[in-house]
Design an enzyme around this catalytic site. Sequence first.
Site, PDB file in Angstrom:
ATOM      1  CD  GLN A   1       2.173   6.044   0.564  1.00 55.38           C
ATOM      2  OE1 GLN A   1       1.962   5.782  -0.591  1.00 55.38           O
ATOM      3  NE2 GLN A   1       1.467   6.959   1.206  1.00 55.38           N
TER       4      GLN A   1
ATOM      5  N   GLY B   1       1.786  12.201   3.981  1.00 53.05           N
ATOM      6  CA  GLY B   1       1.759  13.532   4.588  1.00 53.05           C
ATOM      7  C   GLY B   1       3.029  14.238   4.175  1.00 53.05           C
ATOM      8  CG  HIS B   2       4.190  14.687   0.609  1.00 49.66           C
ATOM      9  ND1 HIS B   2       3.958  14.487  -0.721  1.00 49.66           N
ATOM     10  CD2 HIS B   2       4.549  13.482   1.098  1.00 49.66           C
ATOM     11  CE1 HIS B   2       4.162  13.213  -1.020  1.00 49.66           C
ATOM     12  NE2 HIS B   2       4.506  12.585   0.074  1.00 49.66           N
TER      13      HIS B   2
ATOM     14  CG  ASP C   1       7.129   9.349   7.186  1.00 47.22           C
ATOM     15  OD1 ASP C   1       6.168   9.937   6.672  1.00 47.22           O
ATOM     16  OD2 ASP C   1       7.005   8.334   7.901  1.00 47.22           O
TER      17      ASP C   1
ATOM     18  CE  LYS D   1       7.426  10.591  -0.335  1.00 48.46           C
ATOM     19  NZ  LYS D   1       7.877   9.932   0.888  1.00 48.46           N
TER      20      LYS D   1
HETATM   21  P1  IMP Z   1      -1.565   2.152   4.694  1.00 49.94           P
HETATM   22  O1  IMP Z   1      -0.869   2.772   3.512  1.00 49.94           O
HETATM   23  O2  IMP Z   1      -2.365   3.136   5.492  1.00 49.94           O
HETATM   24  O3  IMP Z   1      -2.346   0.933   4.304  1.00 49.94           O
HETATM   25  O4  IMP Z   1      -0.437   1.606   5.709  1.00 49.94           O
HETATM   26  C1  IMP Z   1       0.423   0.521   5.380  1.00 49.94           C
HETATM   27  C2  IMP Z   1       1.830   0.774   5.928  1.00 49.94           C
HETATM   28  O5  IMP Z   1       2.424   1.851   5.224  1.00 49.94           O
HETATM   29  C3  IMP Z   1       1.893   1.161   7.402  1.00 49.94           C
HETATM   30  O6  IMP Z   1       3.085   0.648   7.964  1.00 49.94           O
HETATM   31  C4  IMP Z   1       1.973   2.678   7.371  1.00 49.94           C
HETATM   32  O7  IMP Z   1       2.559   3.214   8.529  1.00 49.94           O
HETATM   33  C5  IMP Z   1       2.828   2.865   6.148  1.00 49.94           C
HETATM   34  N1  IMP Z   1       2.632   4.162   5.491  1.00 49.94           N
HETATM   35  C6  IMP Z   1       1.622   4.506   4.671  1.00 49.94           C
HETATM   36  N2  IMP Z   1       1.781   5.763   4.234  1.00 49.94           N
HETATM   37  C7  IMP Z   1       2.920   6.217   4.766  1.00 49.94           C
HETATM   38  C8  IMP Z   1       3.651   7.455   4.654  1.00 49.94           C
HETATM   39  O8  IMP Z   1       3.276   8.376   3.941  1.00 49.94           O
HETATM   40  N3  IMP Z   1       4.788   7.525   5.395  1.00 49.94           N
HETATM   41  C9  IMP Z   1       5.253   6.500   6.138  1.00 49.94           C
HETATM   42  N4  IMP Z   1       4.620   5.334   6.259  1.00 49.94           N
HETATM   43  C10 IMP Z   1       3.472   5.194   5.582  1.00 49.94           C
END
Ligand code: IMP
Length: 431
Positions: A223, A40-41, A13, A16
């Site tokens: 991420q 989520g961009h 977040d 990007k």
């Molecule tokens: P997952 O990727 O859904 O398995 O989540 C694993 C961890 O990564 C959790 O703490 C999510 O909140 C975090 N996470 C996954 N994708 C994002 C992102 O795009 N932004 C921020 N945190 C993320």
Amino acid sequence: MTNTVAIGIQWGDEGKGKIVDLMAPDVDVVARFQGGPNAGHTLVIGDKKTVLNHIPSGILHDDTLCLIGNGTVVDPFRLVEEMDMLLAAGIPVVERLKISERCQLILPYHRALDAAREAAKGAGKIGTTGKGIGPCYEDKTARRGIRLIDLTSADLNDRIEANLEYVNFMLTQYLKAAPVTRADVDEALDLARARLLPLAADVPLILQKRIKAGERILYEGAQGSMLDVDHGTYPFVTSSNTVAGAALAGLGVGPGQVDAVLGICKAYTTRVGAGPFPTELYNAEGKCDAENAGKHMAEKGNEFGSTTGRPRRTGWFDAVVVQHAVRINGVTGLAITKMDVLDGLEEVKLCVAYELNGERLESVPACCAQLEAATPVYETLPGWSESTFGATALDQLPANALALLRRIEAVCDCPVSMLSTGPDRNHIIHL
Ligand code: IMP
């Protein structure tokens, strides 16, 4: 410099989407190399806000080819929904997008497993986005995943049957959750066959041709480095490598085909989901610092997940984290976002080290429990009351904002090459 990797270097977040969108007119190809609909961009152009999950943030530009690489995981429902949203807005997605035939598909049983596992973990949950990311990457590594090209395989039916038998045993017997039906899976497969398979391509071949022709490539991560499965705050991480090195394996290019690494970070820090966060000041569960700086960041920065809507945890800029990220990614320049969110704070802090059991730590400990127990060592700088919102040149910044920027560069030992001062494309300073 032609081919740049753009990645988040905190916990995701970092903004990007905006930075990649901004760079897109100067490149020929934007290629996503890992992650899936957990990302989520958000792009803001004029009054219009667009949230992209799978599709590279260059899609809004004419003449930019967008690629989704083999290192990503694709949910047919979400990707088609995203394509339709863009098509309805008049963006010729089909002409601009190619998907690696080696992409792993997220199927309904991955989402069911993600949800059931998190529910079973109770208080110890990771706080995943619930999009089926972990189970899908698990299947990839276990060699039972279904790739986009497998929709054309004669043995697809047998593999789906075997996967369903396994998954439904896990769901019903072990996790005490409802099973997934074959009809649910078929709906996803049919949609992928109808809408995604026509866009399937040999991504490494496209990239090599384009690179040979002298075209410029922007490799887009999702991420952030602290969510990397190896280098992040394991186990509170996502299930893929999010670091710059993953661009190579996640797209099929070589090390010589990356010239620069842009590390994108906020002027403060946020995190969603569980896991250690040493400089945390504020969260929705009620943690709040006495000076309310964290609440100020959450409110002024509108810190809610663009994919899940969850409120984000907020805290001061953690230079120990950013130094770690600069090292593991070989960052050549920083892009600092949301500087304007700090406007109005009396003082601003930088975490320059941690303290643990009376010892000073200069780098991020690999052990999560240690990071959880570490307390930040801060450097305090004076804040500013003037607005930096929308600034487009360094001389428009108040002296104290500029001083913060220079201090970040010095402490992180990395030059700042971009400073974002608001959500719009034009709210940017190039250094
Ligand atoms: P997952 O990727 O859904 O398995 O989540 C694993 C961890 O990564 C959790 O703490 C999510 O909140 C975090 N996470 C996954 N994708 C994002 C992102 O795009 N932004 C921020 N945190 C993320």
